[in-house]
Design a protein around this motif. Structure first.
Motif, PDB file in Angstrom:
ATOM      1  N   VAL A 189       0.700  -1.216   0.063  1.00  0.00           N
ATOM      2  CA  VAL A 189      -0.014  -0.071   0.084  1.00  0.00           C
ATOM      3  C   VAL A 189       0.900   1.160   0.091  1.00  0.00           C
ATOM      4  CG1 VAL A 189      -1.597   1.301   1.451  1.00  0.00           C
ATOM      5  CG2 VAL A 189      -1.853  -1.159   0.952  1.00  0.00           C
ATOM      6  N   TRP A 190       1.690   1.287   0.745  1.00  0.00           N
ATOM      7  CA  TRP A 190       2.508   2.627   1.154  1.00  0.00           C
ATOM      8  C   TRP A 190       3.786   2.557  -0.292  1.00  0.00           C
ATOM      9  CZ3 TRP A 190       1.424   6.652   3.442  1.00  0.00           C
ATOM     10  CH2 TRP A 190       0.752   6.375   4.877  1.00  0.00           C
ATOM     11  N   GLY A 191       4.002   1.513  -0.742  1.00  0.00           N
ATOM     12  CA  GLY A 191       4.697   1.405  -1.964  1.00  0.00           C
ATOM     13  C   GLY A 191       3.829   2.313  -3.095  1.00  0.00           C
ATOM     14  N   ALA A 192       2.523   1.701  -3.293  1.00  0.00           N
ATOM     15  CA  ALA A 192       2.012   2.406  -4.314  1.00  0.00           C
ATOM     16  C   ALA A 192       1.507   3.919  -3.867  1.00  0.00           C
ATOM     17  CB  ALA A 192       0.311   1.865  -4.304  1.00  0.00           C
ATOM     18  N   VAL A 193       1.478   4.194  -2.875  1.00  0.00           N
ATOM     19  CA  VAL A 193       1.362   5.782  -2.456  1.00  0.00           C
ATOM     20  C   VAL A 193       2.481   6.401  -2.711  1.00  0.00           C
ATOM     21  CG1 VAL A 193       0.827   7.373  -0.579  1.00  0.00           C
ATOM     22  CG2 VAL A 193      -0.312   5.267  -0.587  1.00  0.00           C
ATOM     23  N   LEU A 194       3.781   5.826  -2.596  1.00  0.00           N
ATOM     24  CA  LEU A 194       4.957   6.664  -2.932  1.00  0.00           C
ATOM     25  C   LEU A 194       5.267   6.535  -4.347  1.00  0.00           C
ATOM     26  CD1 LEU A 194       7.590   7.838  -1.664  1.00  0.00           C
ATOM     27  CD2 LEU A 194       8.353   5.603  -1.903  1.00  0.00           C
ATOM     28  N   LYS A 195       4.825   5.647  -5.170  1.00  0.00           N
ATOM     29  CA  LYS A 195       4.793   5.634  -6.408  1.00  0.00           C
ATOM     30  C   LYS A 195       4.169   6.722  -7.161  1.00  0.00           C
ATOM     31  CE  LYS A 195       4.873   2.429 -10.421  1.00  0.00           C
ATOM     32  NZ  LYS A 195       4.593   1.329 -11.048  1.00  0.00           N
ATOM     33  N   ALA A 196       2.792   6.952  -6.543  1.00  0.00           N
ATOM     34  CA  ALA A 196       1.958   7.927  -7.012  1.00  0.00           C
ATOM     35  C   ALA A 196       2.344   9.344  -6.667  1.00  0.00           C
ATOM     36  CB  ALA A 196       0.413   7.810  -6.422  1.00  0.00           C
ATOM     37  N   ALA A 197       3.049   9.359  -5.582  1.00  0.00           N
ATOM     38  CA  ALA A 197       3.296  10.813  -5.089  1.00  0.00           C
ATOM     39  C   ALA A 197       4.765  11.070  -5.751  1.00  0.00           C
ATOM     40  CB  ALA A 197       3.997  10.684  -3.580  1.00  0.00           C
ATOM     41  N   ALA A 198       5.413  10.187  -6.411  1.00  0.00           N
ATOM     42  CA  ALA A 198       6.750  10.314  -7.073  1.00  0.00           C
ATOM     43  C   ALA A 198       6.163  10.847  -8.467  1.00  0.00           C
ATOM     44  CB  ALA A 198       7.726   9.278  -7.361  1.00  0.00           C
ATOM     45  N   GLN A 199       5.035   9.994  -9.139  1.00  0.00           N
ATOM     46  CA  GLN A 199       4.530  10.500 -10.509  1.00  0.00           C
ATOM     47  C   GLN A 199       4.117  11.890 -10.377  1.00  0.00           C
ATOM     48  OE1 GLN A 199       4.892   9.004 -13.419  1.00  0.00           O
ATOM     49  NE2 GLN A 199       3.894  10.692 -14.246  1.00  0.00           N
ATOM     50  N   HIS A 200       3.332  12.229  -9.212  1.00  0.00           N
ATOM     51  CA  HIS A 200       2.940  13.677  -9.179  1.00  0.00           C
ATOM     52  C   HIS A 200       4.074  14.875  -9.003  1.00  0.00           C
ATOM     53  CE1 HIS A 200       0.277  16.809  -7.934  1.00  0.00           C
ATOM     54  NE2 HIS A 200       0.871  17.220  -6.859  1.00  0.00           N
ATOM     55  N   LEU A 201       5.087  14.593  -8.492  1.00  0.00           N
ATOM     56  CA  LEU A 201       6.356  15.341  -8.422  1.00  0.00           C
ATOM     57  C   LEU A 201       6.844  15.411  -9.600  1.00  0.00           C
ATOM     58  CD1 LEU A 201       8.072  14.035  -4.945  1.00  0.00           C
ATOM     59  CD2 LEU A 201       6.969  16.390  -5.498  1.00  0.00           C
ATOM     60  N   ILE A 202       7.043  14.322 -10.268  1.00  0.00           N
ATOM     61  CA  ILE A 202       7.430  14.192 -12.071  1.00  0.00           C
ATOM     62  C   ILE A 202       6.682  15.231 -12.712  1.00  0.00           C
ATOM     63  CG2 ILE A 202       7.702  13.079 -13.854  1.00  0.00           C
ATOM     64  CD1 ILE A 202       8.672  10.811 -12.321  1.00  0.00           C
ATOM     65  N   GLU A 254       4.682  17.782 -11.673  1.00  0.00           N
ATOM     66  CA  GLU A 254       4.888  19.184 -11.227  1.00  0.00           C
ATOM     67  C   GLU A 254       6.180  19.935 -11.778  1.00  0.00           C
ATOM     68  OE1 GLU A 254       2.282  19.819  -7.285  1.00  0.00           O
ATOM     69  OE2 GLU A 254       4.207  19.184  -6.917  1.00  0.00           O
ATOM     70  N   ALA A 255       7.081  18.972 -11.664  1.00  0.00           N
ATOM     71  CA  ALA A 255       8.699  19.660 -11.954  1.00  0.00           C
ATOM     72  C   ALA A 255       8.786  19.789 -13.624  1.00  0.00           C
ATOM     73  CB  ALA A 255       9.556  18.694 -11.213  1.00  0.00           C
TER      74      ALA A 255
END
Length: 113
Positions: A66-79, A81-82
């Motif tokens: 679950v946390w891995g999926a949340v981290l992957k989504a957060a990373a995609q969001h950061l990508i 945005e940047a």
């Protein structure tokens, strides 16, 4: 809170799979690390971990997923945005991601970073 409970309706095949064998304590430590990473890069839902007051009864291994999926989504969001342009985001989340993913199995366990 989304713990991925709909997984079995999506699954085709062996539910045991090829997961790395770890103790519950090892999975709990990893889940804590991944949760900490999620909380460092952005707001996250306070999903429970085994042993916490809001314990949900799911295993530590499930919390790593679950946390891995949340981290992957957060990373995609950061990508996204940047990225100065959609092509930059597509490159970072496609070919660049795949290159880094391919390197991970070659690294010794416990030394990934």
């Amino acid at each position: 809170m989304d713990h991925g409970d709909d997984f079995h309706s999506w699954l085709n095949g062996d539910p045991a799979g090829q997961a790395v064998r770890r103790s519950e304590e090892e999975w709990a430590l990893i889940a804590g690390y991944v949760r900490h990473a999620v909380n460092k890069v952005g707001p996250a839902l306070p999903l429970c971990l085994p042993g916490e007051p809001q314990e949900c009864g799911r295993s530590a291994q499930q919390h790593v997923l679950v946390w891995g999926a949340v981290l992957k989504a957060a990373a995609q969001h950061l990508i996204e945005e940047a990225a100065p342009a959609p092509a930059n985001a597509a490159f970072a989340s496609g070919p660049l991601y795949q290159r880094h993913l391919a390197e991970l199995p070659a690294q010794p366990q416990g030394h990934r970073g």
